[in-house]
Enzyme design. Sequence first.
Site, short mmCIF file in Angstrom:
data_model
loop_
_atom_site.label_atom_id
_atom_site.label_comp_id
_atom_site.label_asym_id
_atom_site.label_seq_id
_atom_site.Cartn_x
_atom_site.Cartn_y
_atom_site.Cartn_z
CB CYS A 266 -1.84 -1.01 9.72
SG CYS A 266 -0.40 -1.68 8.86
CE1 TYR A 310 -1.47 -1.29 6.77
CE2 TYR A 310 -1.83 -2.27 4.61
CZ TYR A 310 -1.03 -2.07 5.72
OH TYR A 310 0.21 -2.66 5.76
CD1 TRP A 328 -3.62 -5.32 5.64
CD2 TRP A 328 -4.02 -4.66 7.73
NE1 TRP A 328 -2.60 -5.81 6.44
CE2 TRP A 328 -2.83 -5.42 7.73
CE3 TRP A 328 -4.47 -4.13 8.94
CZ2 TRP A 328 -2.08 -5.66 8.87
CZ3 TRP A 328 -3.73 -4.36 10.10
CH2 TRP A 328 -2.55 -5.12 10.05
CE1 TYR A 531 3.33 -1.34 2.94
CE2 TYR A 531 4.45 -3.11 4.10
CZ TYR A 531 3.29 -2.44 3.77
OH TYR A 531 2.09 -2.88 4.25
CG HIS A 532 5.66 -0.37 6.94
ND1 HIS A 532 5.75 -1.65 7.45
CD2 HIS A 532 4.35 -0.20 6.60
CE1 HIS A 532 4.57 -2.23 7.43
NE2 HIS A 532 3.70 -1.38 6.91
CG HIS A 617 0.96 2.41 5.87
ND1 HIS A 617 0.98 2.54 7.24
CD2 HIS A 617 1.25 1.11 5.62
CE1 HIS A 617 1.26 1.36 7.79
NE2 HIS A 617 1.42 0.48 6.83
#
Length: 674
Positions: A266, A310, A328, A531-532, A617
């Site tokens: 992240c 993030y 985050w 996601y990811h 992301h």
Amino acid sequence: MLHKSTALALFTICLTVTHARPSGGSLYPRVAVDAVVAGNAAVAQAVPIDRTGWTVTADSYQPGNEPSNVLDGNTGTFWHTEYSPTNAALPHNLTIDLKALYWINGLSYLPRQDGSSNGNIGQHIIQLSADNSNWVTVATGTYLNDASLKQTLFASTHARYVRLTAQTEAQGAGNPWTKINLHDGSGKSSYSPPPTSLGQWGETIDFPIVPVAAVVLNTGKVLTWSSFEANSFSGGGGLTQTATYDPSTGIVSQRTVTNTGHDMFCPGLSIDASGRTVVTGGNNDLKTSIYNPASDAWVSAANMNITRGYQAQVTLFDGRIFVIGGSWSDGTASKGGKNGEIYNSTTNTWTELPGCPVAPMLTQDAQGVYRADNHGWLFGWKNGFVFQAGPSKAMNWYGMAGSGTQEAAGNRGDDADAMNGNAVMYDAVNGKILAIGGATSYQDTTATSNAHIITIGAPNTTATVTTIGSMVYARGFANSIVLPDGKVFIVGGQKYVEPFSDDTAVYYPEMWDPTTQKFTTLNPMYTPRTYHSVALLLPDGTVFSGGGGLCGTCTTNHFDAQIYSPPYLFNTDGSRATRPKITSASPTSIKVGGSIVVATDSAVTSFSLIRQGSATHSVDTDQRRIALTPTGSGTSYTVAVPSDPGIAIPGYWMLFALTSAGVPSLAQTILVTL
């Protein structure tokens, strides 16, 4: 080599076919023993294939552990290669004859389950054949060295024979057993491969990690990483699991990075002016780590002044790196305030920019500031400015002079906040940005299919926003990639955004044409990318699409990637198009405003430069495209790089030559300098 109870041990076979095909909406396949999910989340009828008469052969076996054991359905028996009186050397292979032709698109491999990792497969090849003579490679890569089920989906191929070849061990040897699932098939004759006019999904690349972040290096390789673990981000820190894919060899190598003390999950991510990958924050929220392709080494750089995870990050016209946001890292109790700061690689220093406040770019996320400043859409621009296009509906200019500046750039048309949507600069010369998808909150909400063209000019002025026709599918967690011809490839995502879930996954990519401003649905992929997940343009003009998950023992971890060949690589009859070749380009290191003399093997009509990308992301602040108008004719041309470094951001770019039909060459790597 594989030693003592070596090899590819026990196979448990289960083949299924389904007569269901997508009838609208998304295709939802699931890797399972006896089912395929198709259509709008409706379970298709699975038809088990009779295994009577199947045979299996191997290159080697130990008496008492014959290859035929893989067909008995008993996990207590297994096949392994010879270890006495001699130890058979790698590679080893096992071939199953299904006795009839089927459309096959998946294989699962489960290593031994007795607590030992001895003999686990590392590098491998999966091949299929209709006649046991002509083999098609459908997947390559490296498996994670643990006891979990390894699942590989690939393009549906008409075949009778399935072969798994182990090239190396995964840090040991042992008795793996393999389970083969055939999905998305329709028996022996009724399935029709999708047309190449909509592109084609090619080989699958297996990774020993879930690739959550990825970078195209100036060597042509793809660097990826997950977190401190290959399949999980929670509970650790201080190290990162990485894997590097070499398209020229198909080899996936792995490395654990410990020397920087940085868990790079992240992070902020960008490629600097010298081609180095700069990674900031994340699980270790002050750290900065830099990967240098020239030395193949990771090094530590100065810590940031503000903890971040993030956050958004972008390389500027002068090679410095700007970062903003990232609450985050502080959890749900965060008070935000993650204002801008800037990194100077020459002095290895971070400087806070209090005049670049994060507040104007916050979304109205249901989870508060913890999510509201995540994953900004940033574009380095002229005169040392950064344009922030989203995900907030409010757009902003950030200036780097002195202690920083901020000016509103207007709203993104009639769009709402679009967290986990994305934007790509498909025409940097004219300041054109395509913005698509996203949702009003980070999770647990419906995504949008909205699409807008943003046009930027002089810094600190209101951007022009044009609402265009919507995408075919609503998407959050998708990725967008600008191609050499200026079209934008959009892949993956979910209709209802929910981290670590593949529910409502969109399997059909789309292509956006800037000339018609229309979206076209393309051939579906075989693995959900939600996601990811990541996607990047490769130097050969194909697209690398992979990852998704990183949730421990969940069922939505995807340890793989697949290569997509866009329609421009095919003729109308489905055959491969003849590609032009750049036979020489000089110089390959050029200052902004300079000219490149290019020789080709045949006539071309246009050129483009695309900056090498970095993705995590759903954000890639590095990629952008510059259309180049050549002078010259025949096979000798001259193209000029824009003189403004805010357009031609310094760093490594891919130079493509294109025919009148839009067929691109392989890229020539060009370093743009100040």
